[in-house]
Design a protein around this motif. Structure first.
Motif, PDB file in Angstrom:
ATOM      1  N   UNK A  19      96.462  56.105  38.650  1.00 33.75           N
ATOM      2  CA  UNK A  19      96.991  57.419  39.034  1.00 33.75           C
ATOM      3  C   UNK A  19      95.865  58.428  39.192  1.00 33.75           C
ATOM      4  N   UNK A  20      94.866  58.366  38.315  1.00 27.90           N
ATOM      5  CA  UNK A  20      93.744  59.292  38.404  1.00 27.90           C
ATOM      6  C   UNK A  20      92.923  59.051  39.668  1.00 27.90           C
ATOM      7  N   UNK A  21      92.838  57.792  40.101  1.00 26.34           N
ATOM      8  CA  UNK A  21      92.130  57.470  41.335  1.00 26.34           C
ATOM      9  C   UNK A  21      92.919  57.969  42.544  1.00 26.34           C
ATOM     10  N   UNK A  22      94.232  57.789  42.514  1.00 22.67           N
ATOM     11  CA  UNK A  22      95.077  58.193  43.647  1.00 22.67           C
ATOM     12  C   UNK A  22      95.223  59.707  43.772  1.00 22.67           C
ATOM     13  N   UNK A  23      95.084  60.406  42.660  1.00 22.65           N
ATOM     14  CA  UNK A  23      95.377  61.843  42.630  1.00 22.65           C
ATOM     15  C   UNK A  23      94.580  62.623  43.665  1.00 22.65           C
ATOM     16  N   UNK A  24      93.347  62.209  43.852  1.00 20.61           N
ATOM     17  CA  UNK A  24      92.510  62.868  44.858  1.00 20.61           C
ATOM     18  C   UNK A  24      91.537  61.854  45.423  1.00 20.61           C
ATOM     19  N   UNK A  25      91.672  61.585  46.714  1.00 18.77           N
ATOM     20  CA  UNK A  25      90.813  60.573  47.341  1.00 18.77           C
ATOM     21  C   UNK A  25      89.375  61.075  47.420  1.00 18.77           C
ATOM     22  N   UNK A  26      88.455  60.212  47.033  1.00 14.50           N
ATOM     23  CA  UNK A  26      87.036  60.503  47.175  1.00 14.50           C
ATOM     24  C   UNK A  26      86.397  59.370  47.983  1.00 14.50           C
ATOM     25  N   UNK A  27      85.319  59.662  48.693  1.00  7.58           N
ATOM     26  CA  UNK A  27      84.761  58.634  49.593  1.00  7.58           C
ATOM     27  C   UNK A  27      84.153  57.434  48.883  1.00  7.58           C
ATOM     28  N   UNK A  28      83.880  57.560  47.562  1.00  6.25           N
ATOM     29  CA  UNK A  28      83.242  56.468  46.830  1.00  6.25           C
ATOM     30  C   UNK A  28      83.955  56.244  45.500  1.00  6.25           C
ATOM     31  N   UNK A  29      84.050  54.966  45.119  1.00  9.56           N
ATOM     32  CA  UNK A  29      84.596  54.590  43.819  1.00  9.56           C
ATOM     33  C   UNK A  29      83.614  53.626  43.178  1.00  9.56           C
ATOM     34  N   UNK A  30      83.169  53.942  41.967  1.00 11.76           N
ATOM     35  CA  UNK A  30      82.273  53.059  41.223  1.00 11.76           C
ATOM     36  C   UNK A  30      83.024  52.562  39.993  1.00 11.76           C
ATOM     37  N   UNK A  31      83.081  51.245  39.825  1.00  8.57           N
ATOM     38  CA  UNK A  31      83.738  50.638  38.674  1.00  8.57           C
ATOM     39  C   UNK A  31      82.643  50.065  37.780  1.00  8.57           C
ATOM     40  N   UNK A  32      82.436  50.695  36.633  1.00  6.74           N
ATOM     41  CA  UNK A  32      81.393  50.268  35.706  1.00  6.74           C
ATOM     42  C   UNK A  32      81.920  49.161  34.810  1.00  6.74           C
ATOM     43  N   UNK A  33      81.183  48.064  34.716  1.00  9.51           N
ATOM     44  CA  UNK A  33      81.667  46.922  33.949  1.00  9.51           C
ATOM     45  C   UNK A  33      82.919  46.365  34.586  1.00  9.51           C
ATOM     46  N   UNK A  34      82.844  46.082  35.882  1.00  7.22           N
ATOM     47  CA  UNK A  34      84.032  45.758  36.679  1.00  7.22           C
ATOM     48  C   UNK A  34      84.745  44.495  36.220  1.00  7.22           C
ATOM     49  N   UNK A  35      84.019  43.541  35.650  1.00  5.92           N
ATOM     50  CA  UNK A  35      84.680  42.312  35.219  1.00  5.92           C
ATOM     51  C   UNK A  35      85.437  41.653  36.353  1.00  5.92           C
ATOM     52  N   UNK A  36      86.703  41.305  36.101  1.00  9.01           N
ATOM     53  CA  UNK A  36      87.552  40.692  37.124  1.00  9.01           C
ATOM     54  C   UNK A  36      88.562  41.704  37.647  1.00  9.01           C
ATOM     55  N   UNK A  37      88.120  42.932  37.809  1.00  7.65           N
ATOM     56  CA  UNK A  37      88.970  44.001  38.339  1.00  7.65           C
ATOM     57  C   UNK A  37      89.421  43.660  39.762  1.00  7.65           C
ATOM     58  N   UNK A  38      90.691  43.930  40.054  1.00  8.30           N
ATOM     59  CA  UNK A  38      91.215  43.611  41.383  1.00  8.30           C
ATOM     60  C   UNK A  38      91.594  44.822  42.212  1.00  8.30           C
ATOM     61  N   UNK A  39      91.188  46.021  41.795  1.00 10.22           N
ATOM     62  CA  UNK A  39      91.629  47.237  42.487  1.00 10.22           C
ATOM     63  C   UNK A  39      91.261  47.249  43.966  1.00 10.22           C
ATOM     64  N   UNK A  40      90.078  46.799  44.301  1.00  9.33           N
ATOM     65  CA  UNK A  40      89.657  46.831  45.708  1.00  9.33           C
ATOM     66  C   UNK A  40      90.562  45.969  46.591  1.00  9.33           C
ATOM     67  N   UNK A  41      91.231  44.997  45.984  1.00 11.02           N
ATOM     68  CA  UNK A  41      92.112  44.100  46.734  1.00 11.02           C
ATOM     69  C   UNK A  41      93.583  44.507  46.648  1.00 11.02           C
ATOM     70  N   UNK A  42      93.979  45.129  45.545  1.00 14.57           N
ATOM     71  CA  UNK A  42      95.406  45.417  45.347  1.00 14.57           C
ATOM     72  C   UNK A  42      95.805  46.856  45.644  1.00 14.57           C
ATOM     73  N   UNK A  43      94.840  47.766  45.861  1.00 15.25           N
ATOM     74  CA  UNK A  43      95.170  49.163  46.118  1.00 15.25           C
ATOM     75  C   UNK A  43      94.888  49.527  47.573  1.00 15.25           C
ATOM     76  N   UNK A  44      95.919  49.600  48.409  1.00 19.17           N
ATOM     77  CA  UNK A  44      95.699  49.960  49.820  1.00 19.17           C
ATOM     78  C   UNK A  44      95.123  51.358  49.983  1.00 19.17           C
TER      79      UNK A  44
END
Length: 291
Positions: A83-108
């Motif tokens: 929700x915090x990511x969607x609240x305001x679109x920014x041109x860049x997203x950095x995921x620190x310690x991404x592990x097996x995060x799937x946001x880049x694939x599951x969030x249109x």
């Protein structure tokens, strides 16, 4: 984490998301990517939990309950961060310690966002191997190998991957802070602040001090040893906990204003989730801060 192995905690978190998919907070939490990132034996453990039939024997039952409890804690923190990511679109997203995060694939919603996944080199190699069979991500994804416990330069590594220091960025710092010392947390915060343009946002998941957690984790590890079950956190102990006031002061020192800081139990209750382990959720928190 040992230099020669990937993060077992990352696998556990991915398994927990696969357990929760379509079951906990339906309509608010979905992660169809998680199961696809798991290997067959890891997926089998997920299916055992999703069956809702506790196995016999102390070892299998421990694994069952631990994974079920982990899923319960993952849902509120994931929803709050998304929700915090969607609240305001920014041109860049950095995921620190991404592990097996799937946001880049599951969030249109990330189709027009450059996503930078930062993680330990060994964990990142494992992630790339697992993600090879996934469908294309919504937008651009860059993998950035960085060891947070070494002298790796976060800003330099990001810029080499195409990151723009002049563009506002959303930073996700999820499931990492407890595994770093207080000095390492402060150093990482300074590094990401130096790389952040005005208008950037930081979303942090951290652990507040908790007597229940400090006692419960060693007990759980001892029980795993007794039952001869593998311990996914054997080489990844918690190293720091922060009171909300201490975390707020740390961020204020780098020019951040806290917009929200809520414990996972409150977030779960807001989602209408049934909670089996309220004590473990009380100490986990999600903080949103803007710069």
């Amino acid at each position: 984490m040992e230099e020669t192995e990937s993060s077992r905690t990352a696998v556990l978190v991915c398994q927990a998301r696969a357990v929760a998919h379509g079951r906990l907070a339906p309509g608010r939490f979905d992660d169809p990517i998680a199961s696809a990132l798991l290997r067959p034996d890891e997926r089998a453990a997920v299916e055992r939990v999703r069956s809702d039939e506790p196995p016999r024997g102390m070892g299998p039952r421990l694994e069952f309950e631990f994974l079920r409890a982990t899923a319960e804690g993952l849902v509120p923190r994931t929803v709050a961060i998304d929700d915090a990511v969607r609240e305001r679109a920014r041109p860049q997203l950095v995921i620190l310690g991404a592990g097996l995060d799937g946001r880049a694939w599951r969030m249109p919603e990330l189709a027009d966002t450059a996503v930078f996944e930062v993680d330990h080199p060994r964990s990142q190699q494992d992630k790339r191997e697992r993600a090879a069979a996934l469908p294309p991500p919504a937008g651009k994804v860059a993998f950035v190998p960085v060891d947070f416990t070494a002298d790796d330069d976060l800003g330099e590594a990001l810029e080499s991957a195409g990151y723009g220091t002049g563009r506002p960025t959303t930073w996700i710092w999820e499931g990492v802070v407890p595994y770093l010392t207080r000095a390492e947390v402060a150093a990482t915060l300074r590094a990401l602040t130096e790389a952040s343009a005005p208008g950037s946002r930081l979303v942090v998941h951290y652990q507040a001090p908790s007597l229940a957690a400090s006692i419960g984790r060693p007990v759980a590890r001892a029980m795993r040893r007794l039952s001869r079950q593998p311990d996914p956190m054997a080489h990844e102990p918690w190293r720091s906990a922060w009171t909300p006031a201490a975390m707020r002061d740390l961020l204020a020192g780098q020019g951040y204003t806290v917009a929200d800081d809520t414990d996972l139990l409150s977030l779960a209750e807001a989602l209408g989730m049934p909670v089996r382990t309220p004590r473990s959720l009380r100490s986990g928190r999600v903080l949103i801060a803007d710069r």
